[in-house]
Design a protein around this motif. Sequence first.
Motif, PDB file in Angstrom:
ATOM      1  N   TYR A 137       0.810  -1.210   0.000  1.00 34.17           N
ATOM      2  CA  TYR A 137       0.000   0.000   0.000  1.00 34.17           C
ATOM      3  C   TYR A 137       0.848   1.268   0.000  1.00 34.17           C
ATOM      4  CZ  TYR A 137      -3.707  -3.258   1.298  1.00 34.17           C
ATOM      5  OH  TYR A 137      -4.594  -4.294   1.320  1.00 34.17           O
TER       6      TYR A 137
ATOM      7  N   SER B  32       2.410   3.024  -2.450  1.00 37.32           N
ATOM      8  CA  SER B  32       2.042   4.016  -3.466  1.00 37.32           C
ATOM      9  C   SER B  32       0.680   4.636  -3.154  1.00 37.32           C
ATOM     10  CB  SER B  32       2.023   3.372  -4.858  1.00 37.32           C
ATOM     11  OG  SER B  32       1.120   2.276  -4.890  1.00 37.32           O
ATOM     12  N   GLU B  33      -0.237   3.835  -2.633  1.00 34.73           N
ATOM     13  CA  GLU B  33      -1.570   4.342  -2.303  1.00 34.73           C
ATOM     14  C   GLU B  33      -1.512   5.338  -1.152  1.00 34.73           C
ATOM     15  OE1 GLU B  33      -5.033   1.948  -0.394  1.00 34.73           O
ATOM     16  OE2 GLU B  33      -5.225   1.700  -2.577  1.00 34.73           O
TER      17      GLU B  33
ATOM     18  N   MET C 104       1.141   7.110  -0.182  1.00 33.95           N
ATOM     19  CA  MET C 104       1.842   8.309  -0.641  1.00 33.95           C
ATOM     20  C   MET C 104       0.936   9.183  -1.506  1.00 33.95           C
ATOM     21  SD  MET C 104       4.904   8.450   0.599  1.00 33.95           S
ATOM     22  CE  MET C 104       5.679   9.618  -0.503  1.00 33.95           C
ATOM     23  N   TRP C 105       0.166   8.554  -2.391  1.00 34.17           N
ATOM     24  CA  TRP C 105      -0.745   9.308  -3.258  1.00 34.17           C
ATOM     25  C   TRP C 105      -1.819  10.006  -2.435  1.00 34.17           C
ATOM     26  CZ3 TRP C 105      -1.732  11.920  -7.328  1.00 34.17           C
ATOM     27  CH2 TRP C 105      -3.055  12.155  -7.724  1.00 34.17           C
TER      28      TRP C 105
END
Length: 320
Positions: free
Chosen positions: A87, A89-90, A92-93
């Motif tokens: 998770y 990238s999720e 951080m986004w």
Amino acid sequence: MTGVKLSNKKLEKENKVHAIKKSIKNNWDLYLLLLLPVTYFLVFKYRPMAGLIIAFKNYKFNLGYWRSPWASAFGFGNFIRFFQNAYFSEIMWNTLSLSLLQLICSFPVPILLAVIMNELRSKSLKKGLQLITYAPHFISTVILVAIMEAMMNPNTGVFNALITACGGEAVYFFGKPEYFRPMYILSGIWQNSGYSSIIYLAALSNIDPQLIESARIDGANRLQIIRSITLPALIPTAVILLIMNSGKVMSVGFEKVYLMQNTMNVRASEVISTYVYKSGIESAQFSYSTAVGLFNSVINIVLLLIVNQVSKKLTETSLW
């Protein structure tokens, strides 16, 4: 010659020490008042920094900070674990998008509000507007989220009452991931814009009234005065605040996000601060959560340095 220089330096040093002693003697009461905040920062801000070493270790309660074994990969095992998280990238986004959208949407509002208040001629109207816009800032985050839940309740909320009155279907806003960011940003603007405008009003109070009178005599209307005098006077303050806010891009407020979060919107609302809380407090992964928090702080510092340097070159305004 060298001996003269050394004696001069020694004399300057003695003069400085004497000046410091004299200042302390003459202003001992002020230094005594300063002692409490300095002690606070030393004890609660600087001393805990030693604990950051557990980010590079596999912390054990019984061994303590210094005797706990180092993490794998030369101490960077906890950081690597976070980067390899499914998770990552999720999270951080969510953190970046929520923080940047909040900055973009909320930053101009206090400026606009300050300009409007500055242009009001009626004192009673100005005081009323200040009261209405300042008051939400003093509402606690818990109460704010409770108000939002009550107003957006699918059965009794005022928003859904309007939707159903117009022929639509009731919506559970807190259960829809796509509504999380708009709710977070708009509620933040409502709560903090008025209070944030105070610093801009202070900047506007420094404008020379004769400058405005001269512009009016030359035939400038109100919009031209705002564009040519008022807004330029706010630019240095706005740039400084923008630089400071850029240093908090990765630090989305934990309390409000956590209170608005539920199992239905968690994929859109999980940010670094809530992830650190769940990993460190709920799961007792102290080394891992410290590593994630340290990574977050380092990114904030880097962003602050970059934005400050860019601002220094483009606008000649910077923090240092």
